[in-house]
Scaffold this motif. Structure first.
Motif, PDB file in Angstrom:
ATOM      1  N   GLN A 128       0.835  -1.196   0.000  1.00  0.00           N
ATOM      2  CA  GLN A 128       0.000   0.000   0.000  1.00  0.00           C
ATOM      3  C   GLN A 128       0.868   1.244   0.000  1.00  0.00           C
ATOM      4  O   GLN A 128       1.953   1.272   0.579  1.00  0.00           O
ATOM      5  N   LEU A 129       0.378   2.264  -0.684  1.00  0.00           N
ATOM      6  CA  LEU A 129       1.019   3.566  -0.693  1.00  0.00           C
ATOM      7  C   LEU A 129      -0.048   4.565  -0.282  1.00  0.00           C
ATOM      8  O   LEU A 129      -1.154   4.562  -0.848  1.00  0.00           O
ATOM      9  N   GLN A 130       0.262   5.399   0.676  1.00  0.00           N
ATOM     10  CA  GLN A 130      -0.732   6.334   1.182  1.00  0.00           C
ATOM     11  C   GLN A 130      -0.185   7.750   1.186  1.00  0.00           C
ATOM     12  O   GLN A 130       0.838   8.028   1.802  1.00  0.00           O
ATOM     13  N   ALA A 131      -0.891   8.625   0.488  1.00  0.00           N
ATOM     14  CA  ALA A 131      -0.554  10.046   0.472  1.00  0.00           C
ATOM     15  C   ALA A 131      -1.415  10.778   1.490  1.00  0.00           C
ATOM     16  O   ALA A 131      -2.602  10.483   1.629  1.00  0.00           O
ATOM     17  N   SER A 132      -0.810  11.703   2.194  1.00  0.00           N
ATOM     18  CA  SER A 132      -1.550  12.471   3.186  1.00  0.00           C
ATOM     19  C   SER A 132      -0.898  13.834   3.362  1.00  0.00           C
ATOM     20  O   SER A 132       0.178  14.093   2.821  1.00  0.00           O
ATOM     21  N   GLY A 133      -1.553  14.678   4.128  1.00  0.00           N
ATOM     22  CA  GLY A 133      -0.987  15.977   4.451  1.00  0.00           C
ATOM     23  C   GLY A 133      -1.607  17.145   3.720  1.00  0.00           C
ATOM     24  O   GLY A 133      -1.242  18.290   3.952  1.00  0.00           O
ATOM     25  N   SER A 170      11.737   0.240 -11.456  1.00  0.00           N
ATOM     26  CA  SER A 170      12.612   0.329 -12.622  1.00  0.00           C
ATOM     27  C   SER A 170      11.791   0.810 -13.802  1.00  0.00           C
ATOM     28  O   SER A 170      10.556   0.773 -13.773  1.00  0.00           O
ATOM     29  N   GLY A 171      12.450   1.254 -14.820  1.00  0.00           N
ATOM     30  CA  GLY A 171      11.739   1.762 -15.979  1.00  0.00           C
ATOM     31  C   GLY A 171      10.982   3.034 -15.668  1.00  0.00           C
ATOM     32  O   GLY A 171      11.276   3.735 -14.708  1.00  0.00           O
ATOM     33  N   LEU A 172       9.986   3.319 -16.469  1.00  0.00           N
ATOM     34  CA  LEU A 172       9.248   4.561 -16.340  1.00  0.00           C
ATOM     35  C   LEU A 172       7.817   4.356 -15.869  1.00  0.00           C
ATOM     36  O   LEU A 172       7.083   5.325 -15.703  1.00  0.00           O
ATOM     37  N   THR A 173       7.404   3.122 -15.658  1.00  0.00           N
ATOM     38  CA  THR A 173       6.026   2.849 -15.272  1.00  0.00           C
ATOM     39  C   THR A 173       5.899   2.802 -13.755  1.00  0.00           C
ATOM     40  O   THR A 173       6.591   2.035 -13.090  1.00  0.00           O
ATOM     41  N   TYR A 174       5.001   3.627 -13.229  1.00  0.00           N
ATOM     42  CA  TYR A 174       4.760   3.625 -11.790  1.00  0.00           C
ATOM     43  C   TYR A 174       3.861   2.456 -11.429  1.00  0.00           C
ATOM     44  O   TYR A 174       2.764   2.313 -11.971  1.00  0.00           O
ATOM     45  N   ARG A 175       4.338   1.641 -10.499  1.00  0.00           N
ATOM     46  CA  ARG A 175       3.641   0.406 -10.162  1.00  0.00           C
ATOM     47  C   ARG A 175       2.602   0.623  -9.068  1.00  0.00           C
ATOM     48  O   ARG A 175       1.518   0.037  -9.111  1.00  0.00           O
ATOM     49  N   TYR A 176       2.930   1.412  -8.082  1.00  0.00           N
ATOM     50  CA  TYR A 176       2.029   1.623  -6.952  1.00  0.00           C
ATOM     51  C   TYR A 176       1.609   3.089  -6.894  1.00  0.00           C
ATOM     52  O   TYR A 176       2.429   3.985  -7.087  1.00  0.00           O
ATOM     53  N   TYR A 234      12.708   2.272  -4.440  1.00  0.00           N
ATOM     54  CA  TYR A 234      11.789   2.775  -5.451  1.00  0.00           C
ATOM     55  C   TYR A 234      12.006   4.260  -5.688  1.00  0.00           C
ATOM     56  O   TYR A 234      12.294   5.020  -4.754  1.00  0.00           O
ATOM     57  N   ALA A 235      11.858   4.643  -6.924  1.00  0.00           N
ATOM     58  CA  ALA A 235      11.730   6.062  -7.213  1.00  0.00           C
ATOM     59  C   ALA A 235      10.298   6.466  -6.885  1.00  0.00           C
ATOM     60  O   ALA A 235       9.359   5.702  -7.139  1.00  0.00           O
ATOM     61  N   VAL A 236      10.140   7.622  -6.311  1.00  0.00           N
ATOM     62  CA  VAL A 236       8.809   8.102  -5.930  1.00  0.00           C
ATOM     63  C   VAL A 236       8.515   9.398  -6.654  1.00  0.00           C
ATOM     64  O   VAL A 236       9.316  10.337  -6.620  1.00  0.00           O
ATOM     65  N   CYS A 252       4.127  10.549   1.744  1.00  0.00           N
ATOM     66  CA  CYS A 252       3.816   9.360   0.947  1.00  0.00           C
ATOM     67  C   CYS A 252       4.421   8.188   1.701  1.00  0.00           C
ATOM     68  O   CYS A 252       5.641   7.988   1.674  1.00  0.00           O
ATOM     69  N   ALA A 253       3.578   7.445   2.384  1.00  0.00           N
ATOM     70  CA  ALA A 253       4.031   6.354   3.230  1.00  0.00           C
ATOM     71  C   ALA A 253       3.736   5.012   2.581  1.00  0.00           C
ATOM     72  O   ALA A 253       2.645   4.802   2.041  1.00  0.00           O
ATOM     73  N   ALA A 254       4.700   4.122   2.659  1.00  0.00           N
ATOM     74  CA  ALA A 254       4.544   2.800   2.059  1.00  0.00           C
ATOM     75  C   ALA A 254       4.371   1.739   3.132  1.00  0.00           C
ATOM     76  O   ALA A 254       4.954   1.830   4.211  1.00  0.00           O
ATOM     77  N   ALA A 255       3.585   0.738   2.806  1.00  0.00           N
ATOM     78  CA  ALA A 255       3.401  -0.424   3.675  1.00  0.00           C
ATOM     79  C   ALA A 255       3.514  -1.677   2.821  1.00  0.00           C
ATOM     80  O   ALA A 255       2.954  -1.734   1.734  1.00  0.00           O
ATOM     81  N   GLY A 256       4.280  -2.630   3.302  1.00  0.00           N
ATOM     82  CA  GLY A 256       4.401  -3.882   2.581  1.00  0.00           C
ATOM     83  C   GLY A 256       5.578  -3.963   1.640  1.00  0.00           C
ATOM     84  O   GLY A 256       5.824  -5.017   1.041  1.00  0.00           O
ATOM     85  N   PHE A 257       6.302  -2.871   1.479  1.00  0.00           N
ATOM     86  CA  PHE A 257       7.515  -2.889   0.674  1.00  0.00           C
ATOM     87  C   PHE A 257       8.377  -1.707   1.111  1.00  0.00           C
ATOM     88  O   PHE A 257       7.898  -0.740   1.697  1.00  0.00           O
TER      89      PHE A 257
END
Length: 118
Positions: free
Chosen positions: A2-7, A101-107, A31-33, A21-26
């Protein structure tokens, strides 16, 4: 995973907000964000990116350069977007996303609304 944006919230012109931007599970370190924003009727716009901890490079588009900064807190598995000198045109829903990796955002995180009043 999970990725969660807040603020997000309401700010006056010239004010500041800090998005998280907080990550859970990885681990976000590997990762590039990227941060994106979208206003009604317009396409989502990429505004900034921080690379993985390999080099932690940051990139910001001209419209936010000098006002927004990116940082990473590995202990909190979180990336921050510090927004200073906010302007009404910064009003948008802000999203964060991660890619390994690459240019595609996964999460993708859910959006957080930023509203700047004049």
């Amino acid at each position: 995973v999970q990725l969660q944006a807040s603020g997000g919230g309401l700010a006056q012109a010239g004010g500041t907000l800090r998005l998280s931007c907080a990550a859970a599970g990885f681990s976000l370190d590997y990762y590039a964000v990227g941060w994106f924003r979208q206003t009604p009727g317009k396409e989502r716009e990429g505004i900034s990116c921080i690379s993985s901890v390999t080099n932690n490079r940051t990139y910001l588009v001209d419209s936010v350069l000098g006002r927004f900064t990116l940082s990473r807190d590995s202990a909190k598995n979180t990336v921050y977007l510090q927004m200073n000198s906010l302007q009404p045109e910064d009003t948008a829903v802000y999203y964060c996303a991660a890619r390994s990796s690459g240019l595609t955002y996964r999460y993708w995180g859910q959006g957080t609304q930023v509203t700047v009043s004049s």
